[in-house]
Design an enzyme around this catalytic site. Structure first.
Site, mmCIF file in Angstrom:
data_model
loop_
_atom_site.group_PDB
_atom_site.id
_atom_site.type_symbol
_atom_site.label_atom_id
_atom_site.label_comp_id
_atom_site.label_asym_id
_atom_site.label_seq_id
_atom_site.Cartn_x
_atom_site.Cartn_y
_atom_site.Cartn_z
ATOM 1 N N LYS A 12 0.859 -1.187 0.000
ATOM 2 C CA LYS A 12 0.000 0.000 0.000
ATOM 3 C C LYS A 12 0.892 1.234 0.000
ATOM 4 O O LYS A 12 1.678 1.445 0.930
ATOM 5 C CB LYS A 12 -0.897 0.016 1.235
ATOM 6 C CG LYS A 12 -2.106 0.919 1.087
ATOM 7 C CD LYS A 12 -3.068 0.384 0.047
ATOM 8 C CE LYS A 12 -4.465 0.964 0.183
ATOM 9 N NZ LYS A 12 -5.380 0.369 -0.819
ATOM 10 N N THR A 57 -3.761 -5.103 0.624
ATOM 11 C CA THR A 57 -3.159 -3.786 0.841
ATOM 12 C C THR A 57 -4.053 -2.913 1.705
ATOM 13 O O THR A 57 -3.561 -2.037 2.416
ATOM 14 C CB THR A 57 -2.872 -3.091 -0.503
ATOM 15 O OG1 THR A 57 -4.099 -2.833 -1.191
ATOM 16 C CG2 THR A 57 -1.963 -3.946 -1.373
ATOM 17 N N ASP A 58 -5.366 -3.149 1.675
ATOM 18 C CA ASP A 58 -6.269 -2.393 2.545
ATOM 19 C C ASP A 58 -5.980 -2.700 4.010
ATOM 20 O O ASP A 58 -6.051 -1.811 4.865
ATOM 21 C CB ASP A 58 -7.723 -2.737 2.202
ATOM 22 C CG ASP A 58 -8.706 -1.815 2.903
ATOM 23 O OD1 ASP A 58 -8.706 -0.600 2.594
ATOM 24 O OD2 ASP A 58 -9.459 -2.302 3.772
ATOM 25 N N PHE A 165 33.015 28.443 -11.132
ATOM 26 C CA PHE A 165 32.949 27.298 -12.046
ATOM 27 C C PHE A 165 33.739 27.646 -13.297
ATOM 28 O O PHE A 165 33.322 28.479 -14.111
ATOM 29 C CB PHE A 165 31.504 26.953 -12.402
ATOM 30 C CG PHE A 165 31.381 25.631 -13.133
ATOM 31 C CD1 PHE A 165 31.838 24.456 -12.567
ATOM 32 C CD2 PHE A 165 30.817 25.575 -14.392
ATOM 33 C CE1 PHE A 165 31.730 23.244 -13.223
ATOM 34 C CE2 PHE A 165 30.703 24.364 -15.067
ATOM 35 C CZ PHE A 165 31.161 23.194 -14.482
ATOM 36 N N ARG A 182 29.496 33.248 -8.689
ATOM 37 C CA ARG A 182 28.143 32.901 -9.130
ATOM 38 C C ARG A 182 27.275 32.554 -7.926
ATOM 39 O O ARG A 182 27.767 32.284 -6.824
ATOM 40 C CB ARG A 182 28.168 31.707 -10.083
ATOM 41 C CG ARG A 182 28.602 30.403 -9.441
ATOM 42 C CD ARG A 182 28.394 29.205 -10.358
ATOM 43 N NE ARG A 182 28.790 27.950 -9.697
ATOM 44 C CZ ARG A 182 28.553 26.744 -10.196
ATOM 45 N NH1 ARG A 182 27.928 26.617 -11.364
ATOM 46 N NH2 ARG A 182 28.939 25.661 -9.548
ATOM 47 N N GLN A 225 29.883 19.444 -7.344
ATOM 48 C CA GLN A 225 30.405 18.140 -6.945
ATOM 49 C C GLN A 225 31.294 18.260 -5.707
ATOM 50 O O GLN A 225 31.227 17.441 -4.782
ATOM 51 C CB GLN A 225 31.192 17.500 -8.093
ATOM 52 C CG GLN A 225 30.320 16.998 -9.235
ATOM 53 C CD GLN A 225 30.102 18.039 -10.315
ATOM 54 O OE1 GLN A 225 30.163 19.239 -10.039
ATOM 55 N NE2 GLN A 225 29.851 17.594 -11.531
ATOM 56 N N ASN A 251 21.293 21.563 -9.655
ATOM 57 C CA ASN A 251 21.866 22.901 -9.708
ATOM 58 C C ASN A 251 20.779 23.872 -10.135
ATOM 59 O O ASN A 251 20.365 23.896 -11.289
ATOM 60 C CB ASN A 251 23.035 22.942 -10.696
ATOM 61 C CG ASN A 251 23.893 24.177 -10.517
ATOM 62 O OD1 ASN A 251 23.447 25.168 -9.941
ATOM 63 N ND2 ASN A 251 25.121 24.123 -11.009
ATOM 64 N N HIS A 253 19.976 26.882 -11.373
ATOM 65 C CA HIS A 253 20.746 27.901 -12.060
ATOM 66 C C HIS A 253 20.156 29.304 -11.857
ATOM 67 O O HIS A 253 18.945 29.502 -11.935
ATOM 68 C CB HIS A 253 20.792 27.600 -13.554
ATOM 69 C CG HIS A 253 21.418 26.273 -13.880
ATOM 70 N ND1 HIS A 253 22.737 25.983 -13.609
ATOM 71 C CD2 HIS A 253 20.895 25.156 -14.448
ATOM 72 C CE1 HIS A 253 23.008 24.754 -14.007
ATOM 73 N NE2 HIS A 253 21.904 24.225 -14.517
#
Length: 298
Positions: A12, A57-58, A165, A182, A225, A251, A253
Site C-alpha cells: 500500500k 493492501t487495505d 565554475f 556565481r 560536486q 543545480n 541555475h
C-alpha cells in the site's frame, strides 16, 4: 525458452496519516506519508491467481492507522521498524517488509493557543526501513536482516557568492562562460545509512542536518560536486553511527539578466532563477569500513 517469475513485491503506497497528541491544551502533530511493500511466498498469486498468501493492501493501510493510535508516532524510523517487523512476524507468507515514510513538519504558531500550527516550509524528513522480522509468530521472520536509512529532501539552500565554475571541458557546443563568482543554489536530497537499528534517531537527524548546512555554507565551491563531497564528508566525520550518505543536488541555475539595453550595469545583483533544465549532481560518500548493504536503498 523457459519463463519464470522474477523478483516482486506489493503493498500500500502513500497512506496519509495525521496523529494529534493532546497534552492538555497543548497539542502535538505528526503528519506522515507511509508506503509499505511486502515480499515472500508470492509465486501462486502471480502464476495462478491464488490469493491465499496475500495480506490485502487495505489491511496494510488499516495497520498504519491502528498503530498510530495504539503506539503513537515518535521518530519515523522507529514507527517504520514497528510496522515492518509486524508484517513479517504476524504473516507467515511474508518474509521481508519495506517501509518508507515521509514526514511533513509543522511549527506551533506563537501565542496563547496550543493547537495552531504553520507548515514548516518545503523540507521533508524521510526514513526507509527494511526488515526480515524478529522471528515472531510468522514463519518468514529471520530477525537478522534489518537496515535503517534516514534522510531529508527539498532542503533548499543558496549561497549568493563564494562559488566558482571554470576550467571545464569546452567543445563545439559549449556556450557557458567560466565564472569566479556565481550564485550556488540547490534542493538537497540526502539519505544516510545507520550502522545499526537502535540509533538515537532524533539526535542523529538533527546533527546530520546541521552538518549538511554547515558544510554548504562554509565550503568555497569550485563545483557543486566538490560541495556535495564536503557535505557528505562532514556528516560522516561527526556522526560515527552513520556509515554512508547519498546525495542528489540539482543545480538551481541563476543567470545574470542583461540590463545593458536599459543603460544599466548588472554587477551580480539581478538574476533570472531558471527551474529547468537543470544540472543534477549525485554521489555517495562512505566510511572505509562501511558494511555492504546491497538491498538497503531499493
Amino acid at each position: 525458452m523457459g519463463i519464470v517469475l522474477g523478483p516482486n513485491r506489493y503493498g500500500k503506497a502513500e497512506t496519509r496519516v495525521v496523529r494529534v497528541t493532546r497534552d492538555g491544551d497543548t497539542h502535538h502533530i505528526k503528519d506522515l506519508n507511509v508506503s509499505v511493500s511486502l515480499s515472500g511466498q508470492m509465486e501462486d498469486v502471480h502464476l495462478t491467481g491464488d490469493n491465499a498468501a496475500i495480506l490485502p493492501t487495505d489491511s496494510q493501510k488499516n495497520t498504519v492507522y491502528a498503530f498510530a493510535k495504539k503506539h503513537g508516532i515518535g521518530e519515523i524510523e522507529e514507527f517504520a521498524l514497528l510496522l515492518a517487523r509486524h508484517f513479517v512476524d504476524e504473516t507467515p507468507t511474508i518474509s521481508h517488509a519495506r517501509v518508507e515514510i515521509e514526514e511533513y513538519g509543522w511549527s506551533r504558531i506563537p501565542g496563547k493557543s496550543g493547537h495552531s500550527f504553520v507548515r514548516s516550509g518545503t523540507e521533508v524528513r524521510t526514513a526507509l526501513v527494511h526488515s526480515d522480522g524478529t522471528g515472531g509468530t510468522g514463519t518468514g521472520g529471520t530477525g537478522n536482516g534489518e537496515s535503517v536509512i534516514s534522510g531529508l529532501k527539498d532542503l533548499v539552500v543558496l549561497n549568493s557568492t563564494g562559488s566558482e565554475f571554470h576550467g571545464f571541458v569546452q567543445d563545439e557546443y559549449t556556450t557557458l562562460q567560466p565564472t569566479t563568482d556565481r550564485v550556488l543554489a540547490t534542493a538537497v536530497t540526502a539519505q544516510w545509512r545507520h550502522r545499526g537499528v537502535d540509533a538515537e534517531f532524533a539526535k542523529s537527524f538533527a546533527e546530520a542536518r546541521r552538518c549538511l548546512l554547515e558544510a554548504f555554507a562554509e565550503t568555497h565551491s569550485l563545483s557543486l560536486q566538490q560541495t556535495l563531497y564536503a557535505m557528505g564528508r562532514t556528516v560522516l566525520e561527526t556522526q560515527h553511527g552513520i556509515c554512508e550518505i547519498r546525495l542528489a543536488m540539482p543545480n538551481k541555475h541563476h543567470f545574470l539578466v542583461d540590463l545593458q539595453p536599459f543603460g544599466l550595469e548588472n554587477d551580480n545583483e539581478v538574476f533570472f532563477a531558471a527551474d529547468r533544465p537543470y544540472g543534477l549532481i549525485e554521489g555517495s560518500v562512505l566510511a572505509d569500513d562501511a558494511p555492504d548493504a546491497p538491498a538497503a536503498w531499493t
